[in-house]
Write a protein that holds these residues in place. Structure first.
Motif, short mmCIF file in Angstrom:
data_model
loop_
_atom_site.label_atom_id
_atom_site.label_comp_id
_atom_site.label_asym_id
_atom_site.label_seq_id
_atom_site.Cartn_x
_atom_site.Cartn_y
_atom_site.Cartn_z
N LEU A 82 0.85 -1.19 0.00
CA LEU A 82 0.00 0.00 0.00
C LEU A 82 0.89 1.24 0.00
O LEU A 82 1.67 1.45 0.93
N HIS A 83 0.78 2.05 -1.04
CA HIS A 83 1.66 3.21 -1.19
C HIS A 83 1.30 4.33 -0.22
O HIS A 83 0.17 4.46 0.25
N GLY A 84 2.29 5.16 0.07
CA GLY A 84 2.09 6.31 0.92
C GLY A 84 1.73 7.56 0.12
O GLY A 84 1.54 7.51 -1.09
N GLY A 85 1.67 8.69 0.85
CA GLY A 85 1.31 9.95 0.21
C GLY A 85 0.30 10.74 1.00
O GLY A 85 -0.46 11.53 0.42
N ALA A 86 0.26 10.54 2.32
CA ALA A 86 -0.63 11.29 3.22
C ALA A 86 -2.10 11.11 2.88
O ALA A 86 -2.92 11.96 3.22
N TYR A 87 -2.45 10.06 2.19
CA TYR A 87 -3.82 9.76 1.76
C TYR A 87 -4.33 10.72 0.69
O TYR A 87 -5.47 10.59 0.25
N VAL A 88 -3.52 11.70 0.27
CA VAL A 88 -4.00 12.69 -0.70
C VAL A 88 -3.21 12.65 -2.01
O VAL A 88 -3.58 13.30 -2.98
N MET A 89 -2.12 11.91 -2.05
CA MET A 89 -1.30 11.85 -3.27
C MET A 89 -0.62 10.50 -3.34
O MET A 89 -0.78 9.65 -2.47
N GLY A 90 0.17 10.31 -4.39
CA GLY A 90 0.84 9.04 -4.60
C GLY A 90 -0.03 8.06 -5.36
O GLY A 90 -1.25 8.25 -5.50
N SER A 91 0.58 7.02 -5.88
CA SER A 91 -0.13 6.00 -6.65
C SER A 91 0.76 4.77 -6.73
O SER A 91 1.94 4.83 -6.35
N PRO A 92 0.25 3.66 -7.24
CA PRO A 92 1.14 2.51 -7.44
C PRO A 92 2.33 2.83 -8.33
O PRO A 92 3.41 2.25 -8.15
N LEU A 93 2.19 3.77 -9.26
CA LEU A 93 3.30 4.11 -10.14
C LEU A 93 4.43 4.82 -9.40
O LEU A 93 5.60 4.66 -9.74
N THR A 94 4.10 5.63 -8.40
CA THR A 94 5.14 6.35 -7.66
C THR A 94 5.93 5.43 -6.73
O THR A 94 7.05 5.76 -6.33
N SER A 153 4.37 5.22 5.24
CA SER A 153 3.69 6.47 5.59
C SER A 153 2.19 6.23 5.76
O SER A 153 1.79 5.38 6.55
N ALA A 154 1.35 6.94 5.02
CA ALA A 154 -0.09 6.70 5.10
C ALA A 154 -0.43 5.27 4.70
O ALA A 154 -1.34 4.66 5.26
N GLY A 155 0.31 4.73 3.73
CA GLY A 155 0.08 3.34 3.33
C GLY A 155 0.40 2.37 4.45
O GLY A 155 -0.24 1.32 4.58
#
Length: 331
Positions: A82-94, A153-155
């Motif tokens: 599960l990717h991070g990004g503060a629940y507002v950004m990021g994706s599997p690609l990042t 992170s969020a993930g």
């Protein structure tokens, strides 16, 4: 041991470029575009990696997901990342490079669901998406003992929230969980949010309450599904918890580790000195990050059935940076 010169340069770049940008950007859509482009450029997919988009289905529910694997993978073992990004950004690609590297080192095929991002999709929509992904793996015939769970992170917080929710539903939990700098308390009670506001080179602590409100959409921040530091993990598999001593989420990681250990769970806590938040994202750019990746891979191989180790050349690439805390030096 002194940090590598690459680590010193990375800290300066993050503090005076990325952190300043994160402190002033307003629209989540803007930061998503920039983050996606920047991370995909800085961290390309490792060599000899395969990736393909697909759909995970559980009953009437479905979620888009990215499948990633190395050249050699075991058929029955899988890593749900599960990717991070503060629940507002990021994706599997990042984050595909990180999941792909873990796949290379463990022989596990990795899958990364594209869960809904806030504020368009506030809690509990992200949790619902990752629950769909996990149920889909069970319905596809994967044995929970062959499933590893990981996130940053969020993930990482989302992964732990998923474990709590699985316990509530009576569903079998995965073999183990590996989390990097997890955000485990959206009530923001951790002292490090204030104590490390000046030392965190990546996360602007002054905006964490604003982001939290986007994620919750007015819902209870004490809900263990979104703040797993208050969750029930009795009977859950072992945990590997890594964080930085200088990041604002340091105490989120430490408090979760203490709670899980207090409930009888085996916990490996690995606190590194003065490294950036979500250190493993920088693997192959700073040697310290590479060491954390190897530790996480060793942990997954020790607890998930059907995994296998890297070849002799991979073992030689392990770094000399073994300054982490309770995890101790590699074997």
């Amino acid at each position: 041991m002194r940090p590598s010169w690459r680590m010193l340069l990375t800290r300066v770049t993050l503090r005076f470029r990325d952190r300043r940008y994160m402190a002033r950007v307003v629209e989540p859509a803007d930061v998503r575009v920039r983050t996606d482009r920047r991370l995909m450029r800085l961290f390309p997919l490792p060599e000899n990696m395969y990736h393909q988009w697909g759909t995970l289905r559980a009953g009437e529910d479905r979620v888009e997901a990215l499948w990633i694997s190395g050249r050699k993978v075991a058929r029955r073992s899988i890593l749900l990342y599960l990717h991070g990004g503060a629940y507002v950004m990021g994706s599997p690609l990042t984050h595909r490079h990180l999941a792909g590297r873990l796949s290379q080192l463990t022989g596990m095929r990795a899958v990364m669901p594209r869960y809904g991002l806030a504020p368009e999709h506030p809690h509990p929509e992200a949790l619902a998406d990752v629950l769909t992904a996990y149920r889909a793996l069970l319905e596809a015939g994967y044995d929970p003992r062959h499933i590893g769970l990981a996130g940053d992170s969020a993930g990482g917080g989302l992964a732990l929230g998923l474990l709590h929710r699985l316990g509530e539903l009576g569903l079998p939990r995965p073999a183990c969980a590996t989390v990097f700098s997890p955000w485990t308390d959206l009530s923001l009670q951790s002292p490090s949010i204030r104590e490390n506001a000046g030392t965190d080179v990546m996360l602007p602590g002054e905006r964490i309450e604003e982001i939290r409100d986007m994620v919750l959409g007015g819902r209870d921040p004490l809900n263990p599904c979104v703040s797993p530091v208050f969750g029930d993990f009795s009977g859950a598999g072992p945990f590997y918890v890594q964080a930085s001593s200088s990041e604002i989420l340091r105490d989120d990681a430490i408090r979760f580790a203490a709670r899980a250990a207090g409930q009888g769970c085996a916990v490996t806590r690995d606190i590194w000195e003065n490294v950036p938040h979500a250190l493993p994202l920088m693997e192959r750019r700073v040697p310290e990050a590479g060491e954390v990746i190897y530790r996480a891979a060793d942990f997954l191989k020790a607890h998930v059935r059907g995994t296998f180790g890297p070849d002799r050349m991979e073992r030689r690439r392990r770094t000399r940076f073994i300054r982490g805390g309770e995890a101790g030096p590699p074997e």
